[in-house]
Write an enzyme that holds these catalytic residues in place. Sequence first.
Site, PDB file in Angstrom:
ATOM      1  N   GLU A  90      -3.402 -15.751 -24.571  1.00  0.00           N
ATOM      2  CA  GLU A  90      -2.371 -15.974 -23.549  1.00  0.00           C
ATOM      3  C   GLU A  90      -2.238 -17.442 -23.157  1.00  0.00           C
ATOM      4  OE1 GLU A  90      -3.188 -13.437 -20.195  1.00  0.00           O
ATOM      5  OE2 GLU A  90      -5.323 -13.865 -20.217  1.00  0.00           O
ATOM      6  N   ASP A 140       1.590 -14.341 -19.711  1.00  0.00           N
ATOM      7  CA  ASP A 140       1.031 -15.673 -19.500  1.00  0.00           C
ATOM      8  C   ASP A 140       1.390 -16.615 -20.634  1.00  0.00           C
ATOM      9  OD1 ASP A 140      -0.280 -15.812 -16.983  1.00  0.00           O
ATOM     10  OD2 ASP A 140      -1.659 -14.285 -17.722  1.00  0.00           O
ATOM     11  N   CYS A 186      -0.086  -6.950 -25.158  1.00  0.00           N
ATOM     12  CA  CYS A 186      -0.224  -6.137 -23.942  1.00  0.00           C
ATOM     13  C   CYS A 186       0.566  -6.705 -22.762  1.00  0.00           C
ATOM     14  CB  CYS A 186      -1.695  -5.963 -23.574  1.00  0.00           C
ATOM     15  SG  CYS A 186      -2.523  -7.509 -23.198  1.00  0.00           S
ATOM     16  N   HIS A 219       0.817  -1.215   0.000  1.00  0.00           N
ATOM     17  CA  HIS A 219       0.000   0.000   0.000  1.00  0.00           C
ATOM     18  C   HIS A 219       0.851   1.266   0.000  1.00  0.00           C
ATOM     19  CE1 HIS A 219      -3.521  -2.500   1.661  1.00  0.00           C
ATOM     20  NE2 HIS A 219      -3.421  -2.554   0.362  1.00  0.00           N
TER      21      HIS A 219
HETATM   22  C1  PEP Z   1      -0.331 -11.082 -19.801  1.00  0.00           C
HETATM   23  O1  PEP Z   1      -0.569 -12.204 -19.350  1.00  0.00           O
HETATM   24  O2  PEP Z   1       0.593 -10.845 -20.586  1.00  0.00           O
HETATM   25  C2  PEP Z   1      -1.165  -9.930 -19.410  1.00  0.00           C
HETATM   26  C3  PEP Z   1      -1.028  -8.768 -19.981  1.00  0.00           C
HETATM   27  O3  PEP Z   1      -2.059 -10.115 -18.406  1.00  0.00           O
HETATM   28  P1  PEP Z   1      -1.663 -10.167 -16.857  1.00  0.00           P
HETATM   29  O4  PEP Z   1      -0.215  -9.768 -16.750  1.00  0.00           O
HETATM   30  O5  PEP Z   1      -2.588  -9.234 -16.167  1.00  0.00           O
HETATM   31  O6  PEP Z   1      -1.898 -11.608 -16.523  1.00  0.00           O
HETATM   32 MG    MG Z   2      -2.445 -12.582 -18.393  1.00  0.00          MG
END
Ligand code: PEP
Ligand code: MG
Length: 519
Positions: free
Chosen positions: A413, A435, A480, A178
């Site tokens: 993913e 992932d 992403c 936090h």
């Molecule tokens: C990913 O898995 O690359 C992703 C962007 O999602 P997270 O990191 O939130 O699992």
């Molecule tokens: Mg992910």
Amino acid sequence: MRLKGIGVSGGIAIGRAFVFEEFEIKEEKSSDGKNKGAEKNRLSNAVERCEKELEELGEKLADRKERGILEAQKLMLRDPALFDRAMELIDEGYTAEYAMNAAAEESARTLESVEDPYIRERASDIRDIAQRVIRALQGKRFEAKENAIAIGKELNASDVLALNAKGIATEKGSPTSHMSIIAGALGIPAVVGVKGLDRIKEGMLVAIDGDNGYVLIEPDEKEINREIEERRREREEMERLKALPAVTKSGRRVNIRANIGGLGDAKKASGADGVGLFRTEFFLLDRSDEPSEEEQFSVYKEVAELFRERPVIIRTFDIGGDKEVSYLGIKKESNPFLGVRGIRLCLKRRELFKTQLRAILRASVYGNLKIMYPMVALEDEVEEANVILEEAKNELRAEGKEFKDIPVGMMVETPAAALYAELFDVDFFSIGSNDLIQYTMAADRTNDDLSYLYRADRIMKLIAHVVEVAKEKGIEVGVCGEIAGDPGLIPQLVRMGIDELSMSPSKIANAKRIVREMD
Ligand code: PEP
Ligand code: MG
């Protein structure tokens, strides 16, 4: 001299050290138990003072999530396991300070014995709150130290606000503690996990480099000036770049978007071509009940309005894996990353899911929103999720509530989704490389011993296939995961045909620079 830690809030700060003390609580009986009434009054007054302090501090925070941290601490002050138990100990003849500390320790130890890591983490909140009460009892309170750098073992979230220091360095803490969240929200450069801070004495000159995770002790003037000048130039250059589109020299446009976890991040992502990943599950953390449709609607609406015509991709709740939510009563699993996670959970918790979809749909009229499902492995999951989406739309129609028919995409993913991308009927793909690497390499992304298996090069064939399918279908394909913001990989991804790169807001300017330098 330079100490290394983890930078949790960016920027540079230079000032004199304020070394905050830790309070020692001696076991004391209040003299022959005659002062029980007085001790109880002292405790009640101190708790009231803390409640007021926390309220005042909360007013300094704009973001609901961060304010929630302080609201939760305020509620904890009156928790019977803490307050009533401390009163009982006073009845047994102890001082208010000792009683508060002992009650907090009892309560914290009970929490620490629970298996659920989310509940275990609350133990440190209980200790924080007890420290605050004890400080109030002793008439000590952290005065604002606007020109100082706060140095010490551990700082709690509310102390960050009270101190309002220029910079922070602590021995303990993590990027998700936090304290780090609040420091980030306030733009106070902070470094945690620093060993050797005891070398810093009160009043010494200290510089904090929150971007690179360094603490400089008694830096010489030249070193400071060099650092400041370099940063100033970098910042100016970055500001200039942020406003420019990411177009290669041959004229190919790449959308550079932001990964956000809430309104605070959204506000920092001003230069982005929209939001490529809104991790909405942060909504569910740090609270004790499910967020209502209205509450979610108002945040999605605000983000939509902030970006207007620029797309905002809202990922539906990605719970499970390393993100646990105790109040959802999810069954304990032996392999949570391979378990009921992301869309799998939402398809089991249909009401939770539908409430979120309704909130997103209602907010869609205020901007350019898109929906994205996480952790998809089979096309059936997308179809089933779309059935619930249709239900949500029908309900809204029947209620006469406005919404737009917005695009629906999925994260790629899992290797299964990447290998068979052609089977999915969606409006866009976004590759979650974090992932995708974890599942391709069969290596838990949170296990430090396996970090050598974090190999982006080993998912490139999967990415190439997803890009090929996206081009055939004529839909957008983005990335992403963390690799999207990796300067070493951006040119390769763009050359492979990726249309969108989504990353943490602090990486956007540099990514734009890299794309603009490409042929
Ligand atoms: C990913 O898995 O690359 C992703 C962007 O999602 P997270 O990191 O939130 O699992
Ligand atoms: Mg992910």
